[in-house]
Design an enzyme around this catalytic site. Structure first.
Site, PDB file in Angstrom:
ATOM      1  N   HIS A 170      12.419  28.666 -50.863  1.00  0.00           N
ATOM      2  CA  HIS A 170      10.917  28.539 -51.132  1.00  0.00           C
ATOM      3  C   HIS A 170       9.883  29.543 -50.658  1.00  0.00           C
ATOM      4  O   HIS A 170       8.962  29.691 -51.440  1.00  0.00           O
ATOM      5  CB  HIS A 170      10.472  27.143 -50.452  1.00  0.00           C
ATOM      6  CG  HIS A 170      11.302  25.785 -51.157  1.00  0.00           C
ATOM      7  ND1 HIS A 170      11.193  25.339 -52.286  1.00  0.00           N
ATOM      8  CD2 HIS A 170      12.252  25.101 -50.415  1.00  0.00           C
ATOM      9  CE1 HIS A 170      11.943  24.292 -52.526  1.00  0.00           C
ATOM     10  NE2 HIS A 170      12.616  24.141 -51.347  1.00  0.00           N
TER      11      HIS A 170
ATOM     12  N   TYR B   8       5.497  14.282 -48.819  1.00  0.00           N
ATOM     13  CA  TYR B   8       5.883  15.374 -49.582  1.00  0.00           C
ATOM     14  C   TYR B   8       5.133  16.692 -49.462  1.00  0.00           C
ATOM     15  O   TYR B   8       3.880  16.447 -49.912  1.00  0.00           O
ATOM     16  CB  TYR B   8       6.364  15.098 -50.962  1.00  0.00           C
ATOM     17  CG  TYR B   8       7.440  14.161 -51.212  1.00  0.00           C
ATOM     18  CD1 TYR B   8       8.871  14.676 -51.334  1.00  0.00           C
ATOM     19  CD2 TYR B   8       7.220  12.816 -51.170  1.00  0.00           C
ATOM     20  CE1 TYR B   8       9.756  13.706 -51.652  1.00  0.00           C
ATOM     21  CE2 TYR B   8       8.270  11.900 -51.096  1.00  0.00           C
ATOM     22  CZ  TYR B   8       9.664  12.190 -51.425  1.00  0.00           C
ATOM     23  OH  TYR B   8      10.538  11.442 -51.628  1.00  0.00           O
TER      24      TYR B   8
ATOM     25  N   HIS C 205      18.584  17.779 -39.609  1.00  0.00           N
ATOM     26  CA  HIS C 205      17.844  19.002 -40.579  1.00  0.00           C
ATOM     27  C   HIS C 205      16.281  18.744 -40.166  1.00  0.00           C
ATOM     28  O   HIS C 205      15.824  17.717 -40.497  1.00  0.00           O
ATOM     29  CB  HIS C 205      18.016  18.866 -42.241  1.00  0.00           C
ATOM     30  CG  HIS C 205      17.237  19.923 -42.663  1.00  0.00           C
ATOM     31  ND1 HIS C 205      17.854  21.130 -43.241  1.00  0.00           N
ATOM     32  CD2 HIS C 205      15.864  19.858 -43.150  1.00  0.00           C
ATOM     33  CE1 HIS C 205      17.082  21.689 -43.764  1.00  0.00           C
ATOM     34  NE2 HIS C 205      15.655  21.160 -43.683  1.00  0.00           N
TER      35      HIS C 205
ATOM     36  N   ARG D 278      18.513  29.281 -48.341  1.00  0.00           N
ATOM     37  CA  ARG D 278      18.267  28.034 -49.403  1.00  0.00           C
ATOM     38  C   ARG D 278      16.822  27.433 -49.072  1.00  0.00           C
ATOM     39  O   ARG D 278      15.900  27.492 -49.808  1.00  0.00           O
ATOM     40  CB  ARG D 278      19.278  27.093 -49.159  1.00  0.00           C
ATOM     41  CG  ARG D 278      19.411  26.060 -50.151  1.00  0.00           C
ATOM     42  CD  ARG D 278      18.304  25.030 -50.236  1.00  0.00           C
ATOM     43  NE  ARG D 278      18.348  24.168 -48.945  1.00  0.00           N
ATOM     44  CZ  ARG D 278      17.431  23.374 -48.550  1.00  0.00           C
ATOM     45  NH1 ARG D 278      16.474  23.018 -49.345  1.00  0.00           N
ATOM     46  NH2 ARG D 278      17.458  22.711 -47.540  1.00  0.00           N
ATOM     47  N   ASP D 279      16.908  27.127 -48.067  1.00  0.00           N
ATOM     48  CA  ASP D 279      15.284  26.596 -47.532  1.00  0.00           C
ATOM     49  C   ASP D 279      14.173  27.773 -47.386  1.00  0.00           C
ATOM     50  O   ASP D 279      13.110  27.391 -48.018  1.00  0.00           O
ATOM     51  CB  ASP D 279      15.270  25.975 -46.158  1.00  0.00           C
ATOM     52  CG  ASP D 279      14.247  24.576 -46.103  1.00  0.00           C
ATOM     53  OD1 ASP D 279      13.075  24.656 -46.457  1.00  0.00           O
ATOM     54  OD2 ASP D 279      14.464  23.599 -45.412  1.00  0.00           O
TER      55      ASP D 279
ATOM     56  N   HIS E  98      11.959  19.959 -39.700  1.00  0.00           N
ATOM     57  CA  HIS E  98      10.858  20.875 -39.805  1.00  0.00           C
ATOM     58  C   HIS E  98      10.053  20.843 -39.004  1.00  0.00           C
ATOM     59  O   HIS E  98      10.147  19.881 -38.222  1.00  0.00           O
ATOM     60  CB  HIS E  98      10.309  20.637 -41.233  1.00  0.00           C
ATOM     61  CG  HIS E  98      11.209  21.321 -42.531  1.00  0.00           C
ATOM     62  ND1 HIS E  98      10.929  22.383 -43.116  1.00  0.00           N
ATOM     63  CD2 HIS E  98      12.227  20.559 -43.135  1.00  0.00           C
ATOM     64  CE1 HIS E  98      11.765  22.515 -43.940  1.00  0.00           C
ATOM     65  NE2 HIS E  98      12.739  21.437 -44.046  1.00  0.00           N
TER      66      HIS E  98
ATOM     67  N   SER F 144      12.378  15.948 -43.703  1.00  0.00           N
ATOM     68  CA  SER F 144      11.884  16.972 -44.554  1.00  0.00           C
ATOM     69  C   SER F 144      10.322  17.142 -44.459  1.00  0.00           C
ATOM     70  O   SER F 144      10.033  18.199 -44.645  1.00  0.00           O
ATOM     71  CB  SER F 144      11.917  16.421 -46.187  1.00  0.00           C
ATOM     72  OG  SER F 144      13.099  15.814 -46.386  1.00  0.00           O
TER      73      SER F 144
END
Lengths: 339, 339
Positions: free
Chosen positions: A17, A285, A194, A13-14, A196, A167
């Site tokens: 990208h 973002y 979660h 899923r991630d 990064h 994120s």
């Protein structure tokens, strides 16, 4: 299988990208089989931006989400297939379809301050017999009290688990500790994290989360996620094994999967690039990077300074129009200062 | 320049392994210039195995160490060039030569239990007007008390700084905290930490070391070190900046150097591979990997099990002959168990 924590693998899923949503049925099945065989309890399979993310705006999938989910379910054995859903992109109908082909968990993802768009989707997930997760994104942007308030909303909607999602890869371990502690004190449900890897802290943040009481942790094999990638699943399994934290995952099998099946799929090795550090340092973002670069070139401002300014102003996704305004304003200020 | 910690950049030494010691004068000068311009106080330039490492056994350098050191000194500005020296590989004469072309720091590296081979080299470094570092490798292999004892020996020989080196990327942050705390309580001199990223903990370990009182930290731009690489310098600078720890290094300049100069030099992107995790998990010498693989194939044993067994038996570099014996013994035990 006794497990102290339950790992959800997000490479399908991630990592979508990272392959610009070009996963094939065969790839998804090969990876899912390996994950299931290694004992990974949850495997997320969806477009990078969640159900129905396939679009001109977010990138067209090569294969429809529902087909990929169904293909994963077919080979998942005892592992459960999870789907991501961003209200506004995915709908109740998409969720029903995912459930109908065998998805067993829905992760309803909202900006950290916007949990209130999630209740219908969480309720429908429960009605469909799924585990429901409230997935609070860009969680570093909210003060701790706000994060707790939003997490409690998620729980009140029926979420079985509430995730704090870093994120932008912005958080440092002591911030994770503080935040998960606060959530642990206020929630009855399970808590997830979660991470990064933008500042090379995803592993340490995940361990900090576990120590503070999180029992659900996301990872991606070979860091196969967006940008700098996520907490590396097979390294997390090794670290947990050293620390006596039971994941229920076979270390050698997950290592072999990473090396022999996943690594060859990677279009580029996830790396902590200048851009990744900048996004993690500023806490903005990833979609802002391109706009900031263009605005920077137009106005003669370092894109990194623009991103830091956007972070100060708490600009959120959807407000990309402001990037040009901010750059223009910075250029004017610079011109005045140099007079 | 006020600095809370002093970073030593090791891409031109630890990264020498990654390019199989094929650095050219031009590459060394380009990277050194960039590092100096960004304000990195110490830059290590030597064959991966230290002065005089160039050999059939350790790999022949394309360009002689002394030439590379001299070339680096020429463009280093205010930054100091450091050299690594492993007694038994490099000699007092090599050190004199390095000093004569302008090296200002010597890092005398020994196995964590063998500091007693270092006194002459440290003394000569001081005599030559250099800063002298006692560099204790594979430090996780010694109990804390032994580590402290050996560090005190290094200090007694005249070392200005004693490093704890996590050569295998084995340590977890709380272990680093415990060890640096113990060193801080027993030593008067400065303490350093050199980490590897095998378990994705190099950054967290470096921060743990700083919090416990280490003031010298090694990093490599773009993780350009042996195996999974080191603490990533530019990410470390970003993390320190966020934490209010002054490195004296310009974040944007070091990021640009990593992206524009160093990344194109990398033959492969440093990655946490199956082998890297295995070495970090077991805590053994990277040179054991190849031998364990061959022995594993010969005796039908997973190489990872052999490495873990070698770690249990505290096998050290130079004892590679034992690997076959251990594998044979494991195969016999396996055969007996399956009868």
């Amino acid at each position: 299988m006794e497990r102290d924590i339950q790992i959800t693998e997000v490479a399908l899923r991630d990592g979508s990208h990272a392959v610009r949503h070009q996963y094939t049925v065969e790839q998804v099945q090969d990876v899912t089989k390996g994950l299931a065989d290694a004992g990974v309890p949850y495997i997320e399979v969806t477009h990078g931006d969640g159900l129905a993310g396939s679009s001109l705006q977010y990138g067209l999938s090569k294969v429809d989400d529902i087909k990929l989910i169904e293909a994963a379910v077919d080979v998942a054995g005892d592992s459960k297939i999870a789907v991501l859903l961003l209200p506004g992109i995915g709908t109740i109908e998409d969720l029903k379809e995912a459930a109908s082909v065998g998805a067993k968990m829905v992760r309803v993802a909202t900006h950290v301050t916007e949990a209130d768009v999630a209740p219908q989707h969480i309720a429908m997930g429960k009605e469909l017999g799924m585990e429901a997760v409230g997935f609070l994104m860009m969680s570093h942007m909210a003060p701790v009290e706000k994060l707790v308030e939003q997490a409690k909303l998620m729980e009140s909607y029926g979420a079985d688990i509430v995730y704090m999602t870093d994120s932008a890869g912005y958080l440092l371990p002591e911030q994770v500790t503080e935040r998960i502690n606060a959530l642990r004190q206020s929630l009855q449900c399970e808590i997830g994290f979660h991470g990064h890897n933008n500042l090379s802290m995803a592993m340490a943040n995940s361990v900090a989360a576990i120590k503070a009481g999180a029992t659900r942790i996301d990872g991606s094999v070979r860091c196969f996620g967006a940008g700098a990638g996520n907490t590396q699943t097979e390294a997390l399994v090794a670290v947990c094994e050293r620390m006596g934290i039971k994941t229920g995952i076979d270390l050698y099998k997950i290592e072999d999967l990473a090396e022999d099946i996943v690594a060859p799929l990677l279009p580029v090795t996830p790396t902590i690039t200048r851009e990744a550090i900048t996004l993690g340092y500023a806490g903005v973002y990833s979609t802002f990077a391109y706009h900031a670069k263009r605005a920077g070139e137009q106005f003669g401002i370092d894109a990194r300074d623009i991103l830091i300014e956007l972070a100060k102003r708490q600009v959120v996704g959807g407000q990309e129009d402001m990037i040009i305004d901010v750059a223009a304003e910075m250029a004017r200020a610079k011109a005045v200062a140099s007079k």
